[in-house]
Design an enzyme around this catalytic site. Structure first.
Site, PDB file in Angstrom:
ATOM      1  N   PRO A  75       0.825  -1.213   0.000  1.00  0.00           N
ATOM      2  CA  PRO A  75       0.000   0.000   0.000  1.00  0.00           C
ATOM      3  C   PRO A  75       0.862   1.268   0.000  1.00  0.00           C
ATOM      4  CG  PRO A  75      -0.843  -1.585   1.595  1.00  0.00           C
ATOM      5  CD  PRO A  75       0.463  -2.132   1.098  1.00  0.00           C
ATOM      6  N   ASP A 159      -6.023  -4.861  -9.886  1.00  0.00           N
ATOM      7  CA  ASP A 159      -5.307  -4.012  -8.932  1.00  0.00           C
ATOM      8  C   ASP A 159      -5.365  -4.631  -7.545  1.00  0.00           C
ATOM      9  OD1 ASP A 159      -4.127  -1.897  -7.594  1.00  0.00           O
ATOM     10  OD2 ASP A 159      -5.961  -0.691  -7.533  1.00  0.00           O
ATOM     11  N   ASN A 198       2.974   9.972  -0.421  1.00  0.00           N
ATOM     12  CA  ASN A 198       1.778   9.280  -0.907  1.00  0.00           C
ATOM     13  C   ASN A 198       0.760   9.067   0.211  1.00  0.00           C
ATOM     14  OD1 ASN A 198       2.824   9.118  -3.468  1.00  0.00           O
ATOM     15  ND2 ASN A 198       3.550   7.020  -3.281  1.00  0.00           N
ATOM     16  N   ARG A 284      -7.455  30.130 -20.490  1.00  0.00           N
ATOM     17  CA  ARG A 284      -7.595  30.615 -21.860  1.00  0.00           C
ATOM     18  C   ARG A 284      -6.546  31.666 -22.166  1.00  0.00           C
ATOM     19  NH1 ARG A 284     -12.774  30.783 -24.022  1.00  0.00           N
ATOM     20  NH2 ARG A 284     -11.797  31.870 -25.767  1.00  0.00           N
ATOM     21  N   GLU A 394     -24.317  16.455 -40.798  1.00  0.00           N
ATOM     22  CA  GLU A 394     -23.335  15.520 -40.260  1.00  0.00           C
ATOM     23  C   GLU A 394     -22.786  16.007 -38.921  1.00  0.00           C
ATOM     24  OE1 GLU A 394     -20.276  14.750 -43.103  1.00  0.00           O
ATOM     25  OE2 GLU A 394     -21.679  14.261 -44.708  1.00  0.00           O
TER      26      GLU A 394
END
Length: 493
Positions: A75, A159, A198, A284, A394
């Site tokens: 883990p 997994d 982690n 943007r 289309e």
């Protein structure tokens, strides 16, 4: 009177502005696009394959048969992150892929809040624990076989911890009986700082550690896992196909795996992947005085001012997040750098200038250039209906794959950007991408597993920065408002 311009190429916001910033979070048929849909089985497989080059009757691509990818590792080593990332990439390419997380089956079987017996992972487990283990394993594997045999699945990712060499050999033999090729992927980590990062970012956010000191919670979790899984053998079986990722991608070991194009693509992708957490931001480009695709115009004065507000907002947000990180037990000196990507178009490059002035590295990439609208540029809906009636019909049926004369489709753009996606996975620093809306739609679609129906209609107003937050099981997104800016990028008091 505001002229309504067709919005599928992402140009409409350059001509008109809606009342307030429209939300990027449109409702898809199954879920909100703000939540990563990587675990949602699509109604139509083709909807989840934005960069698929071709299809086959069997549903299997690249002359490959059925493949089981089996994760190996303790883990907090990044197994689930690897599973989800690989699922995302393969589904993007059109390979029908599904992840089977054994932990999900274990939690579903036991019920909410219940844990496995203390000897569940032990070699000499009690008969009761062995029976429980076999029951959960059988349910998971039956679903895996059903996916590959009856749902035209091609890649199933199993997994689980899979700690022992003999157990892995037995698993490979069992899959071989079902005509399934097996590749093992081990995430091996002996760098304690990576393990602690982690655990801190993923594991201790659970209710089990509510109210705990962050450092004490990390230490307790690691001790608990070491006691639960005392027997673990790292992969060294020369008779199996395996890839070993060592310390978050610092080094790799590849054994065999040379039995087809698709396994080679998987190996190549994994060698571009790492398990360290980082943020991705989308924004943007600023307003240009000339929005024509062919003209490649510079920023207008309003666009220059917008670029400054964009930089100021992002810096303030990152500082706020850093303070939160410190409050959760992180180090004051541990600061992730920010890399900026943009296209080679003039207005996108000029939008990065305030960030360049602050010392951030800016990389220009030709693949990030906006979608080419071709002959449909600047035409209204009515004009498109009259000028290109067949194309119009289309396009209404499939706005993702259709292209107007002399232009690109979103599918063309997705295929063009595959090298960028691999580099995005390889990037270890926080990343800001400043680009045209059409480009952001495709990249967001990849990271959030949006369907091809969703991608052409995603909206990225200029008064928001979109932040993608990676988690082990899925990605999440949130929006950061740019003050004193409307959806078109203009200054408002």
């Amino acid at each position: 009177m505001t002229v309504q311009v067709a919005d599928w190429h992402g140009f409409a916001m350059d001509y008109s502005v809606e009342n307030g910033a429209r939300n990027i979070l449109r409702t898809r048929r199954q879920s909100n696009v703000n939540v990563d849909a990587i675990h949602e089985p699509p109604v139509d497989d083709s909807e989840m394959a934005p960069a698929q080059l071709y299809a086959t009757e069997s549903g299997r691509l690249f002359h490959s048969g059925k493949i089981a990818i089996v994760t190996v590792g303790l883990p907090a080593r990044g197994k689930t992150h690897v599973t989800v990332a690989l699922s995302r990439y393969l589904r993007w390419l059109g390979v029908k892929t599904r992840a089977f997380h054994l932990g999900d089956y274990r939690r579903a079987h036991l019920g909410h809040g219940k844990d496995v017996p203390h000897d569940y992972f032990h070699v000499n487990a009690s008969a009761e624990s062995v029976k429980l283990r076999q029951t959960i394993l059988q349910k998971c594997r039956l679903d895996l076989y059903h996916f590959l045999d009856y749902e035209k699945g091609q890649v199933a990712i199993y997994d689980a911890v899979n700690p022992l060499a003999e157990g892995r050999r037995q698993l490979a033999r069992e899959f071989a009986k079902h005509d399934i090729q097996t590749i093992f992927i081990e995430s091996f980590v002996d760098d304690q700082s990576i393990i602690e990062e982690n655990v801190r970012s993923v594991k201790i956010s659970s209710p089990d550690y509510a109210g705990w000191n962050a450092d004490e919670a990390v230490s307790h979790y690691i001790q608990r896992m070491n006691a639960k899984i005392p027997h673990f053998e790292t992969m060294a079986e020369k008779d199996l196909n395996y890839i070993k990722m060592i310390n978050a991608g610092k080094r790799y070991e590849v054994n065999n795996c040379r039995f087809g194009y698709l396994p080679n693509r998987i190996v190549f992708y994994l060698m571009n992947l790492h398990i360290k957490s980082r943020k991705t931001y989308f924004a943007r480009a600023g307003i240009s005085g000339n929005t024509s695709y062919k003209a490649d115009g510079p920023l207008s004065e309003a666009g220059v001012e917008y670029s400054k507000r964009l930089a100021d907002t992002l810096m303030a947000h990152r500082e706020q997040e850093h303070q939160q990180f410190i409050a959760q037990g992180g180090s004051e000196t541990e600061v992730r750098n920010l890399t900026v990507w943009t296209s080679t178009r003039r207005r996108t490059v000029q939008t990065t200038e305030p960030l360049q002035a602050l010392g951030f590295a800016v990389r220009e990439k030709t693949q990030l250039s906006q979608l080419n609208p071709g002959d449909s540029e600047k035409l209204t809906d009515d004009e498109l209906r009259k000028t290109f009636p067949d194309h119009w019909e289309e396009h209404q049926l499939d706005s993702y794959h259709h292209r107007y004369p002399r232009g690109e489709s979103y599918h063309d753009l997705a295929v063009r950007m595959e090298p960028v996606i691999l580099e995005l996975e390889r990037e270890k620093q926080d990343l800001l991408i400043i680009a045209h809306e059409s480009v952001l739609r495709v990249l967001y679609g990849y990271l959030m597993a949006c369907s091809t129906q969703d991608i052409p209609s995603l909206i990225f107003p200029r008064n928001e920065i979109v932040e993608i937050i990676p988690e082990s099981y899925n990605n999440k997104s949130k929006r950061i408002k740019i003050p004193h800016t409307n959806a078109k990028g203009e200054y408002v008091p």
